[in-house]
Structure formats: structure tokens, C-alpha cells
Design an enzyme around this catalytic site. Sequence first.
Site, PDB file in Angstrom:
ATOM      1  N   HIS A  90     -46.449   6.351 -37.449  1.00  0.00           N
ATOM      2  CA  HIS A  90     -47.234   7.388 -38.112  1.00  0.00           C
ATOM      3  C   HIS A  90     -46.802   8.764 -37.622  1.00  0.00           C
ATOM      4  O   HIS A  90     -46.523   8.951 -36.441  1.00  0.00           O
ATOM      5  CB  HIS A  90     -48.722   7.175 -37.817  1.00  0.00           C
ATOM      6  N   HIS A 141     -51.966  15.763 -41.399  1.00  0.00           N
ATOM      7  CA  HIS A 141     -51.311  14.483 -41.697  1.00  0.00           C
ATOM      8  C   HIS A 141     -51.994  13.798 -42.872  1.00  0.00           C
ATOM      9  O   HIS A 141     -53.126  14.131 -43.245  1.00  0.00           O
ATOM     10  CB  HIS A 141     -51.316  13.571 -40.459  1.00  0.00           C
ATOM     11  N   CYS A 186     -47.753   9.229 -44.952  1.00  0.00           N
ATOM     12  CA  CYS A 186     -47.577  10.185 -43.851  1.00  0.00           C
ATOM     13  C   CYS A 186     -46.201  10.848 -43.859  1.00  0.00           C
ATOM     14  O   CYS A 186     -46.087  12.080 -43.836  1.00  0.00           O
ATOM     15  CB  CYS A 186     -47.869   9.519 -42.504  1.00  0.00           C
TER      16      CYS A 186
END
Length: 341
Positions: free
Chosen positions: A305, A317, A257
Amino acid sequence: MGTHRRPKPPSRTRIATLGVAAGAVSLLPAQSQAAPKPSVDEVRKQVEKLYEEAEAPTEEYNAIREKQQKLQREVDGARDRLARKQQEINELREQTGPLAAEQYRTGGIDPSVQLFLSSDPDEYLGKAEALGRTGHRQAAALQALESRQRELAQERADAAQRLTALEEARARAEAKKDEVQSKLTEARKLLNSLTAEQRARMAAAQQRADAAAGTSDAPTSYTGPASGRARTAIEFAYAQLGKPYEWGATGPGSYDCSGLVGAAWRSAGVSLPRTVQQMYDAGRKVARSDMQPGDIIYWYNSSQHNGMYVGNGKAIHAPRTGKNIEIVPVDTMPFFAASRP
């Protein structure tokens, strides 16, 4: 004194009854161990949980790897400096050799005695002046040599400390790598416990869920309102749609990520720190209502994240192991914060 009576032996019927009972008891553990296999939905939830649990140690691994690379550069630099200083010392030693030999030839006799014994005082005084200059040069050379040797000793000590720190960072990185791989291995075992038909059902259910949530990893072009560097960063991220998530990866074939976010903004000439937490700490925080395309979104907390806002309530993402870079609604996961590079 009473007579001792022997206990009456059990009857054949009782022995048979006990035997049946014992057999029944011995079967119980085997029956209790035969636990039912988890359902497809239970496996899916367990796998999702394991993938989620792998994200935190992945980010810790990224931070340690970044520090490890910095330490490696420092160690390499220290080795270069050590080599240069050793060369300087070798050259100074060569220079002081002839000076020491000249001093040796005078025999170390007191200058006034040498003048008294000299048959030509003027010649002696000329030599004495030259020797004086030689002595000064020798003293300066020796001082320079001692200074370089002290610097070399300090450099060696510093290099040793950096090397120790580097080895410790390597060990920590390996430990985090093992932690991540352990969770991924467990997830794979769970998936492998399903039949081919069950795996197909699970994949179909995931596709339906993605479709219902508006999730897409199909390559497409960005047509939103972003401009300048933010647009360059988003267009880079869009070009990665469909590429797989891989923990610890920063491209070009796969990303985690923070690896995707960092690479996207790097394409626009903006250097970001490596990890989710570092990006959160470095960025200027913006309210959700003030988000602009290109802003970094953090889900769950400040370190787990992140992705990039692309406008219209959506974000891009790199999700997790087993999935590809995708576009999702911002509310797919619990929104935590947003920042602007």
C-alpha cells in the site's frame, strides 16, 4: 456339551431409556451447529482483514495487466510488420514474373551455341548483354524475395510466441481478478449478515474512529509548502478527495492506491510505474526525517500500500474498497519507507 442360552430381551424400561438417550444424542449436532452470530465488532475486524488481504493480489493484478497491455502492443506491431512483409513479397513475386518469362523465351540454350546459330552476331551480342542484365536483375529479385520470406517466417514465429505469452498473461490476470473478487464477495456477505441497525452502528463507529485519527475525505485545497512538480501532483490528489477506492482503477472516477499516486505525478509530467512495488524499486529512497511533500509513502511493506506525503505528518491515499480517497496521519498504518520520484 453345554446348552446355549439365548440372551434375555431388554425390558420395556430399558428400551425407553435407550430411546431417550438416542434422542438426546441426535439433538447434540443440531445444538452444536447453532453457533452464535459474530458481533458487530467481530464482523468489522473480519471485513477489514479481507480488504487488507485483497490489496496484495490487486497489486499483482495491476502488474500482470501492465505486462498484458505491453504484450498486446507488441502483438499488434508484429501483425502490422507481417502485413507489410507479405505485401513486399507479393510485389517481388510480381516483379520476378516477367523476368522468369524472358528467361524462358531464350530456351536455356548455351550462349556459345546461340552465337554460332545467330545470323547476325552483332544483334545477338546486344541481346545477350540485355539478357545478362535481365538475369542479374532476376537473381537480385529472387534473393530479395528469399530474404523477405525468411524474415516473414521469423516474424511469424516471434508473433506466435508473443501471442502465447499474451494468452498466458490474460489467464493469470483472470486468476488474480477472481482472487480479489472472492475476498470482496466474502466481505460483502459478512456485511449483509448484519441488520440495518448494526450496519448503522458500525458506520457510526468508523466515523468516530476516523475523527479521532484525524482522517478526512472532505474536498479541500492544498495550502502546504510544496512547490514545482510536487505541488502540482499534490493539488491533483487533493482534487480527488472523496472519490471512491476501486481496485485496479487509475481514474478519473475512482482509483486504487498506486493508481492515485501514478495519476497525481503524471499530472505533473512525471511518469511512474504502475504498481506499489515498481514505484518502490524505481524511486530514490529518503529517510522519514527527510520526507518532503510529494514523496511516496509505503505502508506495511514495499508492495502492499502507498500514498503521498502532504506535510505536517499527514498523507493522502486511496485506502480500500468501501472507502474514499482521504487524508490521514502517516502513523495510521505501519510506516515502511518513503521514496522521491
